[in-house]
Motif scaffolding. Sequence first.
Motif, PDB file in Angstrom:
ATOM      1  N   THR A  91       0.826  -1.198   0.000  1.00 20.01           N
ATOM      2  CA  THR A  91       0.000   0.000   0.000  1.00 20.01           C
ATOM      3  C   THR A  91       0.864   1.253   0.000  1.00 20.01           C
ATOM      4  OG1 THR A  91      -1.838  -1.094   1.129  1.00 20.01           O
ATOM      5  CG2 THR A  91      -1.700   1.308   1.332  1.00 20.01           C
ATOM      6  N   ALA A  92       0.637   2.111  -0.981  1.00 16.28           N
ATOM      7  CA  ALA A  92       1.447   3.326  -1.124  1.00 16.28           C
ATOM      8  C   ALA A  92       0.921   4.151  -2.288  1.00 16.28           C
ATOM      9  CB  ALA A  92       2.917   2.970  -1.380  1.00 16.28           C
ATOM     10  N   LEU A  93       1.452   5.339  -2.397  1.00 14.23           N
ATOM     11  CA  LEU A  93       1.256   6.168  -3.584  1.00 14.23           C
ATOM     12  C   LEU A  93       2.382   5.806  -4.552  1.00 14.23           C
ATOM     13  CD1 LEU A  93      -0.541   8.426  -4.737  1.00 14.23           C
ATOM     14  CD2 LEU A  93       1.047  10.069  -3.724  1.00 14.23           C
ATOM     15  N   TYR A  94       2.004   5.381  -5.742  1.00  7.41           N
ATOM     16  CA  TYR A  94       2.976   4.918  -6.729  1.00  7.41           C
ATOM     17  C   TYR A  94       3.218   6.016  -7.764  1.00  7.41           C
ATOM     18  CZ  TYR A  94       3.009   0.158  -4.966  1.00  7.41           C
ATOM     19  OH  TYR A  94       3.181  -0.958  -4.177  1.00  7.41           O
ATOM     20  N   TYR A  95       4.499   6.307  -7.987  1.00  8.23           N
ATOM     21  CA  TYR A  95       4.911   7.343  -8.925  1.00  8.23           C
ATOM     22  C   TYR A  95       5.714   6.728 -10.067  1.00  8.23           C
ATOM     23  CZ  TYR A  95       4.171  10.564  -4.981  1.00  8.23           C
ATOM     24  OH  TYR A  95       3.644  11.276  -3.931  1.00  8.23           O
ATOM     25  N   CYS A  96       5.535   7.251 -11.261  1.00  6.04           N
ATOM     26  CA  CYS A  96       6.476   6.925 -12.314  1.00  6.04           C
ATOM     27  C   CYS A  96       7.409   8.124 -12.508  1.00  6.04           C
ATOM     28  CB  CYS A  96       5.789   6.545 -13.617  1.00  6.04           C
ATOM     29  SG  CYS A  96       4.984   7.869 -14.496  1.00  6.04           S
ATOM     30  N   THR A 121      -4.019   0.603  -2.714  1.00 11.15           N
ATOM     31  CA  THR A 121      -4.337   0.192  -1.348  1.00 11.15           C
ATOM     32  C   THR A 121      -4.676  -1.291  -1.355  1.00 11.15           C
ATOM     33  OG1 THR A 121      -5.205   2.393  -0.836  1.00 11.15           O
ATOM     34  CG2 THR A 121      -5.807   0.590   0.652  1.00 11.15           C
ATOM     35  N   VAL A 122      -3.961  -2.038  -0.522  1.00 14.06           N
ATOM     36  CA  VAL A 122      -4.165  -3.486  -0.450  1.00 14.06           C
ATOM     37  C   VAL A 122      -4.744  -3.814   0.918  1.00 14.06           C
ATOM     38  CG1 VAL A 122      -3.107  -5.755  -0.685  1.00 14.06           C
ATOM     39  CG2 VAL A 122      -2.184  -3.808  -1.967  1.00 14.06           C
TER      40      VAL A 122
END
Length: 124
Positions: A91-96, A121-122
């Motif tokens: 769970t996190a904010l994912y950035y490219c 979010t898991v």
Amino acid sequence: QVQLVESGGGLVQAGGSLRISCAASRRTFSRYAMGWFRQAPGKEREFVSGISWNPIYTYSADSVKGRFTISRDNAKNTVYLQMNSLKPEDTALYYCAATERVAGSRAPKDYDYWGQGTQVTVSS
């Protein structure tokens, strides 16, 4: 300059799968090495997976090896992150992010362009 827009995040149960995407604005997208990073609340941004300008060389953090797969389609100016066997700790904010300067880097400082992020979010 390149603009990056992530999409595809959401809520998924533990053990499930999700694919997130990152669309780039420039036709010169194929010149950029790309990376996925994530940041959970109260934690530092951490490297997840990276891919070279041609899709031959990929590398991932130990925490996601065997579960996450990075890929890119230069004809569509898009990079993907397929996430399987998801865990609550994913769970996190994912950035490219994109860079022309450095190949094979895991350090956020080596990436010049960032998207706004997509939330994953898991639930347990």
